[in-house]
Design an enzyme around this catalytic site. Structure first.
Site, PDB file in Angstrom:
ATOM      1  N   ASP A   1      39.736   4.975  45.185  1.00 51.20           N
ATOM      2  CA  ASP A   1      40.848   4.083  45.517  1.00 51.20           C
ATOM      3  C   ASP A   1      40.231   2.739  45.869  1.00 51.20           C
ATOM      4  O   ASP A   1      39.588   2.591  46.906  1.00 51.20           O
ATOM      5  CB  ASP A   1      41.628   4.667  46.700  1.00 51.20           C
ATOM      6  CG  ASP A   1      42.811   3.793  47.100  1.00 51.20           C
ATOM      7  OD1 ASP A   1      42.834   2.610  46.719  1.00 51.20           O
ATOM      8  OD2 ASP A   1      43.698   4.301  47.809  1.00 51.20           O
TER       9      ASP A   1
ATOM     10  N   HIS B   1      50.233   1.597  48.437  1.00 50.19           N
ATOM     11  CA  HIS B   1      49.206   2.533  47.946  1.00 50.19           C
ATOM     12  C   HIS B   1      49.722   3.282  46.726  1.00 50.19           C
ATOM     13  O   HIS B   1      49.518   4.480  46.611  1.00 50.19           O
ATOM     14  CB  HIS B   1      48.883   3.560  49.031  1.00 50.19           C
ATOM     15  CG  HIS B   1      48.179   3.016  50.235  1.00 50.19           C
ATOM     16  ND1 HIS B   1      46.815   2.888  50.310  1.00 50.19           N
ATOM     17  CD2 HIS B   1      48.660   2.590  51.438  1.00 50.19           C
ATOM     18  CE1 HIS B   1      46.473   2.418  51.499  1.00 50.19           C
ATOM     19  NE2 HIS B   1      47.575   2.216  52.207  1.00 50.19           N
TER      20      HIS B   1
ATOM     21  N   TYR C   1      46.518  -4.439  48.090  1.00 46.63           N
ATOM     22  CA  TYR C   1      46.559  -3.675  49.322  1.00 46.63           C
ATOM     23  C   TYR C   1      45.445  -2.621  49.367  1.00 46.63           C
ATOM     24  O   TYR C   1      45.164  -1.956  48.385  1.00 46.63           O
ATOM     25  CB  TYR C   1      47.935  -3.028  49.528  1.00 46.63           C
ATOM     26  CG  TYR C   1      48.059  -2.635  50.970  1.00 46.63           C
ATOM     27  CD1 TYR C   1      48.155  -3.618  51.956  1.00 46.63           C
ATOM     28  CD2 TYR C   1      47.985  -1.311  51.351  1.00 46.63           C
ATOM     29  CE1 TYR C   1      48.174  -3.281  53.295  1.00 46.63           C
ATOM     30  CE2 TYR C   1      48.013  -0.963  52.692  1.00 46.63           C
ATOM     31  CZ  TYR C   1      48.105  -1.957  53.657  1.00 46.63           C
ATOM     32  OH  TYR C   1      48.116  -1.616  54.981  1.00 46.63           O
TER      33      TYR C   1
ATOM     34  N   GLN D   1      39.346   0.603  49.652  1.00 48.92           N
ATOM     35  CA  GLN D   1      39.676   1.650  50.628  1.00 48.92           C
ATOM     36  C   GLN D   1      38.655   2.799  50.690  1.00 48.92           C
ATOM     37  O   GLN D   1      38.255   3.225  51.763  1.00 48.92           O
ATOM     38  CB  GLN D   1      41.062   2.240  50.308  1.00 48.92           C
ATOM     39  CG  GLN D   1      41.467   3.351  51.268  1.00 48.92           C
ATOM     40  CD  GLN D   1      42.785   4.005  50.885  1.00 48.92           C
ATOM     41  OE1 GLN D   1      43.842   3.399  51.044  1.00 48.92           O
ATOM     42  NE2 GLN D   1      42.732   5.225  50.388  1.00 48.92           N
TER      43      GLN D   1
ATOM     44  N   GLY E   1      21.816   6.365  45.013  1.00 51.96           N
ATOM     45  CA  GLY E   1      21.520   7.302  43.918  1.00 51.96           C
ATOM     46  C   GLY E   1      22.635   8.257  43.561  1.00 51.96           C
ATOM     47  O   GLY E   1      22.605   8.861  42.500  1.00 51.96           O
ATOM     48  N   ASN E   2      23.632   8.436  44.442  1.00 50.14           N
ATOM     49  CA  ASN E   2      24.699   9.393  44.162  1.00 50.14           C
ATOM     50  C   ASN E   2      25.941   8.979  44.944  1.00 50.14           C
ATOM     51  O   ASN E   2      25.832   8.661  46.126  1.00 50.14           O
ATOM     52  CB  ASN E   2      24.234  10.798  44.597  1.00 50.14           C
ATOM     53  CG  ASN E   2      25.092  11.882  44.001  1.00 50.14           C
ATOM     54  OD1 ASN E   2      26.301  11.910  44.218  1.00 50.14           O
ATOM     55  ND2 ASN E   2      24.483  12.770  43.247  1.00 50.14           N
TER      56      ASN E   2
ATOM     57  N   LYS F   1      47.642  11.486  46.406  1.00 47.31           N
ATOM     58  CA  LYS F   1      48.324  11.824  47.660  1.00 47.31           C
ATOM     59  C   LYS F   1      48.223  13.312  47.978  1.00 47.31           C
ATOM     60  O   LYS F   1      49.162  13.939  48.457  1.00 47.31           O
ATOM     61  CB  LYS F   1      49.804  11.391  47.624  1.00 47.31           C
ATOM     62  CG  LYS F   1      50.011   9.905  47.356  1.00 47.31           C
ATOM     63  CD  LYS F   1      49.490   9.004  48.464  1.00 47.31           C
ATOM     64  CE  LYS F   1      49.754   7.540  48.181  1.00 47.31           C
ATOM     65  NZ  LYS F   1      48.639   6.889  47.435  1.00 47.31           N
TER      66      LYS F   1
ATOM     67  N   TYR G   1      40.226   9.159  60.219  1.00 46.09           N
ATOM     68  CA  TYR G   1      41.095   9.287  59.059  1.00 46.09           C
ATOM     69  C   TYR G   1      41.046   8.043  58.177  1.00 46.09           C
ATOM     70  O   TYR G   1      41.251   6.941  58.628  1.00 46.09           O
ATOM     71  CB  TYR G   1      42.550   9.526  59.489  1.00 46.09           C
ATOM     72  CG  TYR G   1      43.449   9.652  58.290  1.00 46.09           C
ATOM     73  CD1 TYR G   1      43.407  10.801  57.506  1.00 46.09           C
ATOM     74  CD2 TYR G   1      44.292   8.626  57.915  1.00 46.09           C
ATOM     75  CE1 TYR G   1      44.183  10.916  56.382  1.00 46.09           C
ATOM     76  CE2 TYR G   1      45.084   8.733  56.788  1.00 46.09           C
ATOM     77  CZ  TYR G   1      45.023   9.881  56.028  1.00 46.09           C
ATOM     78  OH  TYR G   1      45.794   9.992  54.913  1.00 46.09           O
TER      79      TYR G   1
ATOM     80  N   LYS H   1      43.474  10.973  52.428  1.00 45.19           N
ATOM     81  CA  LYS H   1      43.099  12.239  51.797  1.00 45.19           C
ATOM     82  C   LYS H   1      42.195  11.941  50.616  1.00 45.19           C
ATOM     83  O   LYS H   1      42.231  10.858  50.047  1.00 45.19           O
ATOM     84  CB  LYS H   1      44.358  12.951  51.300  1.00 45.19           C
ATOM     85  CG  LYS H   1      45.217  13.495  52.409  1.00 45.19           C
ATOM     86  CD  LYS H   1      44.770  14.885  52.810  1.00 45.19           C
ATOM     87  CE  LYS H   1      45.662  15.398  53.924  1.00 45.19           C
ATOM     88  NZ  LYS H   1      44.981  16.420  54.724  1.00 45.19           N
ATOM     89  N   ASP H   2      41.419  12.935  50.243  1.00 49.79           N
ATOM     90  CA  ASP H   2      40.481  12.757  49.150  1.00 49.79           C
ATOM     91  C   ASP H   2      41.151  13.200  47.856  1.00 49.79           C
ATOM     92  O   ASP H   2      40.998  14.343  47.424  1.00 49.79           O
ATOM     93  CB  ASP H   2      39.251  13.602  49.457  1.00 49.79           C
ATOM     94  CG  ASP H   2      38.087  13.177  48.612  1.00 49.79           C
ATOM     95  OD1 ASP H   2      38.172  12.116  47.979  1.00 49.79           O
ATOM     96  OD2 ASP H   2      37.101  13.917  48.588  1.00 49.79           O
TER      97      ASP H   2
HETATM   98  C1  F6R Z   1      48.222   8.317  51.830  1.00 49.14           C
HETATM   99  C2  F6R Z   1      48.336   6.874  51.676  1.00 49.14           C
HETATM  100  C3  F6R Z   1      49.548   6.187  52.180  1.00 49.14           C
HETATM  101  C4  F6R Z   1      49.244   5.414  53.466  1.00 49.14           C
HETATM  102  C5  F6R Z   1      50.509   4.738  54.028  1.00 49.14           C
HETATM  103  C6  F6R Z   1      50.199   3.855  55.238  1.00 49.14           C
HETATM  104  O1  F6R Z   1      47.049   8.791  51.251  1.00 49.14           O
HETATM  105  O2  F6R Z   1      47.464   6.225  51.149  1.00 49.14           O
HETATM  106  O3  F6R Z   1      50.607   7.092  52.363  1.00 49.14           O
HETATM  107  O4  F6R Z   1      48.693   6.274  54.419  1.00 49.14           O
HETATM  108  O5  F6R Z   1      51.129   3.931  53.054  1.00 49.14           O
HETATM  109  O6  F6R Z   1      49.251   2.937  54.862  1.00 49.14           O
HETATM  110  P1  F6R Z   1      48.726   1.749  55.802  1.00 49.14           P
HETATM  111  O7  F6R Z   1      48.248   2.390  57.062  1.00 49.14           O
HETATM  112  O8  F6R Z   1      47.635   1.147  54.990  1.00 49.14           O
HETATM  113  O9  F6R Z   1      49.887   0.824  56.014  1.00 49.14           O
HETATM  114 MG    MG Z   2      45.275   3.654  48.827  1.00 49.43          MG
HETATM  115 MG    MG Z   3      45.079   7.837  46.238  1.00 48.08          MG
END
Ligand code: F6R
Ligand code: MG
Ligand code: MG
Length: 384
Positions: A13, A20, A92, A96, A105-106, A134, A230, A233-234
């Site tokens: 990301d 997002h 935005y 991230q 190297g990785n 997500k 936090y 998520k991955d």
């Molecule tokens: C979940 C994700 C989004 C953000 C949410 C709040 O993986 O990327 O749901 O957690 O939009 O984002 P911020 O804190 O950047 O405003």
């Molecule tokens: Mg994002």
């Molecule tokens: Mg994502």
């Protein structure tokens, strides 16, 4: 012996347009430019750049093997350049997932997600790449179980003698950093016992039992654990091989005829229905979702993606009315869950929330909590 072919999917990301939800074209163009240059230099043989929601996805087919520093550096440099562009455009969440600055190297453990598979090409080798946004790597546990171990999903387990010996699953414990291999059908109950907790136990590889042929590889890092705080998520990727003694393409896609619930969605803190979509719908909008998954089908041939005059032949597998019902189900589950607001089980358990806001809230309230005396308890109890 013919040289081996490696399929690498590395994702990050690097920033999104308007929140997002998607990767805008300037970032995709950087991915395309970098991978085209690498292809000209002969580092990669074929590539395809796409996105799953706000994740930039680099699919590379090459002969350099897994965990190759040059391939990882190529991905890292591409993500860095894209993140810079995202900063210039004030997109935005620019950069991230780029958690560290010095490449060593990785890319594993540095933010991006990686699924890689080195194979000896069969006469014909159909491949499916899944990429989801997500959610987290454990989101693949359920479909991988159904594809490789569930005879109600995969007819071949019953009908095709080449599948009858079953499959071996490598399961990672992402909390304690250890792994175990379980063989199905013999250890199916033990497998389900573990991978039914997808936030902790993640299927990372699957092999055909009779000859250890690798048939699935999934990204497994968890950013929240790498970073210690936090950071999202991955969002995971997975590579699956199909046909001729392996599950057929249709058996690999069958689990997605229904939606199912995964962890992630808004702020990585909710259960949400996974929605299979074509690339044109690969953007996470409603409540930052619902979590979405795309699937690309292609052939590897002589170290490359089979192509038409240099254009890779890629099938956008979920861009198909056959998945309309799953999309409809996902929406129905989405509205049901959202009606519950921030009450479990719509929101993740307190344990999962420990990675996010709960400790801060408890800290803020710590001086206001009072012990409950027996005297206070008794009248409360007596009213019932
Ligand atoms: C979940 C994700 C989004 C953000 C949410 C709040 O993986 O990327 O749901 O957690 O939009 O984002 P911020 O804190 O950047 O405003
Ligand atoms: Mg994002
Ligand atoms: Mg994502």
């Amino acid at each position: 012996m013919a040289s081996k072919t490696t399929i690498s999917v590395i994702k990050c990301d690097v920033g999104s347009l308007a929140g997002h939800h998607t990767v805008p074209s300037p970032l995709l163009k950087i991915g395309e430019k970098r991978l085209r240059e690498a292809q000209k230099k002969g580092l990669v043989n074929s590539h395809y750049v796409f996105h799953a929601g706000d994740d930039l996805e680099l699919l590379m087919v090459h002969n350099q093997g897994e965990d190759n520093p040059e391939i990882h550096k190529l991905a890292w440099n591409t993500f860095e350049e894209s993140a810079k562009k995202a900063s210039v455009l004030k997109l935005y969440g620019a950069g991230q997932d780029i958690l560290k600055t010095a490449f060593s190297g990785n890319v594993r453990g540095m933010g991006p997600g990686v699924a890689e598979m080195e194979i000896e090409e069969r006469k014909s080798d159909p491949i499916v790449v899944f990429a989801a946004d997500k959610t987290e790597p454990g989101a693949f546990n359920y479909p991988l179980f159904r594809i490789f171990a569930d005879p109600t999903n995969t007819a071949g387990l019953v009908i095709d003698p080449d599948l009858a010996e079953g499959f071996k699953f490598e399961v990672l414990d992402v909390i304690e950093n250890k792994k175990v291999v379980l063989k199905c059908p013999e250890e199916m109950y033990e497998l389900i016992a573990l991978i039914g907790t997808p936030s902790r136990y993640v299927v990372s590889h699957v092999w055909r039992a009779r000859d250890d042929l690798v048939c699935a590889a999934t990204s497994t890092t968890r950013l929240s654990l790498i970073a210690g705080k936090y950071v999202g998520k991955d969002d995971p990727v997975s590579i699956v091989r199909a046909q001729h003694g392996l599950p057929a393409l249709g058996e690999i896609l069958a689990p997605f005829m229904h939606s199912y619930l995964v962890e992630g969605w808004m702020r990585g803190s909710h259960w949400g229905p996974l929605m299979p979509v074509g690339l044109k719908d690969s953007k996470c909008t409603a409540f930052d979702g619902p979590p979405r998954i795309v699937a690309l089908g292609f052939q590897v041939a002589n170290g490359k993606i089979s192509s038409d005059g240099g254009t890779p032949l890629i099938s956008d597998l979920f861009d198909d009315p056959a998945f309309d019902l799953a999309r409809r189900e996902a929406l129905e589950m989405a509205v049901t869950l959202r009606r519950m607001g921030e009450f479990e089980p719509a929101r993740l358990s307190a344990e999962s929330m420990e990675y996010t806001t709960l400790p801060k809230i408890l800290e803020k309230l710590k001086d206001r909590f009072e012990p409950i005396s027996i005297a206070t308890k008794i009248p409360l109890l007596s009213t019932h």
